[in-house]
Design a protein around this motif. Structure first.
Motif, mmCIF file in Angstrom:
data_model
loop_
_atom_site.group_PDB
_atom_site.id
_atom_site.type_symbol
_atom_site.label_atom_id
_atom_site.label_comp_id
_atom_site.label_asym_id
_atom_site.label_seq_id
_atom_site.Cartn_x
_atom_site.Cartn_y
_atom_site.Cartn_z
ATOM 1 N N UNK A 395 0.837 -1.217 0.000
ATOM 2 C CA UNK A 395 0.000 0.000 0.000
ATOM 3 C C UNK A 395 0.866 1.259 0.000
ATOM 4 N N UNK A 396 1.920 1.224 0.786
ATOM 5 C CA UNK A 396 2.873 2.335 0.893
ATOM 6 C C UNK A 396 3.401 2.712 -0.496
ATOM 7 N N UNK A 397 3.874 1.706 -1.216
ATOM 8 C CA UNK A 397 4.460 1.940 -2.540
ATOM 9 C C UNK A 397 3.397 2.356 -3.553
ATOM 10 N N UNK A 398 2.204 1.781 -3.475
ATOM 11 C CA UNK A 398 1.129 2.154 -4.404
ATOM 12 C C UNK A 398 0.826 3.643 -4.320
ATOM 13 N N UNK A 399 0.777 4.169 -3.097
ATOM 14 C CA UNK A 399 0.509 5.601 -2.925
ATOM 15 C C UNK A 399 1.645 6.448 -3.501
ATOM 16 N N UNK A 400 2.870 6.047 -3.233
ATOM 17 C CA UNK A 400 4.024 6.790 -3.757
ATOM 18 C C UNK A 400 4.041 6.754 -5.281
#
Length: 686
Positions: A395-400
């Motif tokens: 999720x962290x990377x998807x937002x970035x």
């Protein structure tokens, strides 16, 4: 009168601290202190036989008449916390870096080492002081408190013809050596490569036979978050230059996470460079600590208020460091929501400084759980916790990734964030790239790599008098040295680095960066380091500085670390996974006059991912100290520049050629350029 009484009491306490393990009577077991941050519970999953071995290993520090009593409480510690810290033996003395003259030692070198050790364990400096963790979630100074007591005792007895040998926190003993040899040699985590896995580490640490020294935790050279403030200042400044094309970061927003150990520097760095820093932190104690220290200007636990305040500061181009008490994934996802619903991109630069080298044992907290829920689950059900961490990383990377579709720039800060995200299945792949490269660069590759190739890196010193006035003198000397070098003429790229460092020193005093020992850090090349060292040594000799000064550096430097996902991520000749440079640096520093040297497995990106080393060099005003500084500091930089030169880096090639012209004793093998790639292709045709 009160001052002299206080000093006398301190010296008496230090004398007691250096008298060996307190056994008769045994100190009272006060357990874990309330109101102090504590390390997460470890889950080594020892077998009954291994538990018995761990207990046996701990008890061998103690005579038989106290073993029965201690066995019960050590067994309880092992089962309750996953490690035997020996809380009973946590000293009652105020743990801090005392002035060097107060230590009961036979050598100034030993007293300087004590000064550094106690700074690493100062609660104002250390992340988990009672567990002997300085920073990074698991960066140990020692494995247990018995090792601390014994080490202090050995140092108090050591002469100029002895060397103290440390095996992963364990003081093996004092061995005969020469006055020119190091007084202390440290190794941490030197596990046979095929057994250097995380699973094996947890067991070996629980057994008390190895430890993770991070970089400057286990080498006794940490100087509080100031050490990373400077690196973060340079990183954010250069990111602005490279990605945004600006020198002035007013109104620009930098979003990141972590306010614990080294990551606590991010808020102060944002204020120094003049941008808006928004830093998420799940541990309220860490956030409050940085706010009380003045490193964080404002705090909030309300995401709506956080976004409102960010917008306001951005509009006014206000300098702000804002701590958000919450999970950074929530913050990133909210920034995506604002972009998708209003079309407004509220962030310019981003990174991450969670302790992702240790993601499943308190280094990274998943967004699905609260802080306390995470601490409970990681010990009660490690597999379930790991699953949530990896889901959170995705999720962290998807937002970035969504934000990066706009004019937003993200980099990996060398904490293994992208590496762990890749292992979790996040979309961080860079098509057609080597296994060391990801969708987003390491800050070394794009921001700091050229600095290392030019020989610039984090050089530091500690004034062992503990007097701020001595630090002020060293600041003036360092500034004068750099200004003189500029006046004498240097390349534009070198001048830029020197100017950044002059600005840094001038800002440092204003921003009250000292936490713990009276220390300073700056990024300097070989010439600058040697010149600053000589100037400081001469000032000690003349009495302008009242006591010896310890020179050191972060292991994260030109020559100190082989780390394919960080320090050597811009080495492209295939040798990025080789550790010859760091090992040779450790040996070379020892041969050239270092007071102490250290070599570690792990640090920054994690256990088994890096080999790194460091040194301490005591300047005492003598001609011998100056000679050692000239010899050792020259090697300590030129080793890494020569390695980068051989790997094909043109800037390193230029620097090493210039250095050879200036020093006839330096002779380096220079690579020939393969001018015609077709020669390779033709030779390899079937």
């Amino acid at each position: 009168m009160l001052t002299s009484i206080s000093v006398s009491e301190d010296m008496s306490s230090l004398q007691e601290l250096c008298s060996g393990l307190p056994l008769r009577p045994l100190p009272e077991n006060q357990g874990r202190w309330p109101g102090v941050p504590h390390a997460p519970v470890r889950t080594p999953n020892l077998s009954p036989t291994e538990e018995q071995l761990a207990l046996k290993n701990a008890l061998r520090y103690f005579p038989p008449d106290v073993q029965k009593l201690l066995a019960q409480e050590f067994a309880q510690e092992l089962r309750q916390f996953g490690h035997i810290y020996m809380y009973r033996f946590c000293p009652s003395i105020e743990m801090r870096a005392y002035p060097i003259d107060q230590y009961p030692c036979r050598t100034r070198a030993a007293a300087a080492i004590m000064h550094m050790i106690m700074n690493n364990l100062n609660p104002a400096v250390a992340q988990f002081p009672q567990e002997l963790v300085t920073y990074g979630g698991n960066g140990q100074v020692f494995s247990n408190w018995a090792q601390f007591w014994l080490t202090m005792s050995y140092l108090s007895k050591m002469t100029e013809e002895q060397t103290l040998v440390m095996y992963s926190g364990h003081p093996l003993g004092l061995f005969p050596s020469s006055p020119d040899a190091p007084r202390l040699v440290i190794t941490n985590g030197m596990v046979i490569p095929n057994y250097s896995s995380r699973t094996e580490y947890e067991k070996l640490f629980a057994l008390g036979v190895t430890m993770y020294g991070q970089m400057t935790a286990g080498s006794y050279c940490y100087i509080g978050p100031q050490g990373i403030v400077h690196g973060t200042v340079l990183t954010v400044l250069n990111a602005g230059r490279r990605y945004l094309g600006v020198e002035d970061l007013a109104g620009k927003v930098f979003v990141t996470s972590g306010l614990g150990g080294m990551s606590g520097a991010q808020a102060k760095a944002a204020a120094i460079v003049g941008c808006i820093g928004v830093i998420a932190e799940v541990d309220k104690a860490a956030l409050v600590k940085r706010h009380q220290q003045g490193w964080l200007m404002e705090v909030t636990d309300n995401l709506d208020h956080c976004i409102m305040r960010l917008r306001e500061a951005r509009k006014k181009k206000e300098v702000l460091s804002l701590g958000y008490h919450g999970n950074v994934v929530d913050l990133w996802e909210r920034l995506v929501h604002e972009l998708d619903t209003t079309g407004e991109l509220l962030v310019d630069l981003g990174s991450d400084q969670t302790s992702c080298h240790n993601p499943f044992n308190g280094g990274y907290y998943p967004v699905q759980l609260s802080f306390s829920e995470s601490q409970s689950l990681m010990s009660s059900n490690p597999a379930a916790f790991k699953h949530l961490v990896q889901e959170s990383l995705r999720r962290h990377v998807t937002a970035i990734n969504r934000l990066a579709q706009e004019k937003f720039f993200f980099w990996d800060y060398g904490n293994a964030f992208l590496l762990e995200a890749q292992r979790a299945g996040a979309d961080v792949e860079k098509k057609g790239a080597s296994k060391m490269e990801f969708r987003y660069p390491s800050y070394v590759q794009h921001i700091m790599g050229d600095i290392f190739s030019q020989g610039f890196g984090p050089f530091r010193w500690v004034c062992t008098s503990g007097d701020p006035q001595d630090l002020a003198v060293t600041d003036h000397l360092a500034t004068s040295v750099l200004e003189k070098a500029i006046a004498n003429g240097v390349k534009a790229s070198v001048k830029l680095q020197y100017m950044d460092n002059i600005r840094w020193i001038r800002e440092a005093a204003k921003h009250q960066l000292v936490v713990g020992s009276q220390a300073r850090i700056l990024y300097s090349d070989q010439k600058g380091r040697v010149a600053i060292a000589v100037a400081i040594n001469q000032a000690i000799a003349s009495g302008k500085i009242k006591a010896p000064v310890v020179l050191s550096r972060d292991h994260h430097d030109v020559s100190g670390t082989d780390s394919p996902f960080r320090e050597t991520s811009n080495i492209y000749d295939g040798s990025a996974f080789c550790a010859d440079m760091a090992v040779q640096n450790f040996v070379g520093d020892a041969c050239r006059g270092a007071t102490w040297v250290s070599l570690h497995n792990g640090g920054g990106v994690g256990w088994g991912e890096v080999i790194n080393g460091g040194f301490g060099l005591v300047l005492d005003g003598t001609s011998q100290a100056e000679q050692k500084a000239r010899m050792m500091l020259s090697w300590d930089v030129s080793n890494g520049v020569a390695r980068r030169c051989w790997s094909g880096n043109p800037k390193a090639y230029e620097i090493i050629c210039q250095t050879m012209q200036e020093n006839s004793g330096l002779v380096v093998t220079l690579p020939h350029e393969v001018a015609d790639e077709q020669v390779l292709q033709q030779a390899l045709q079937p």
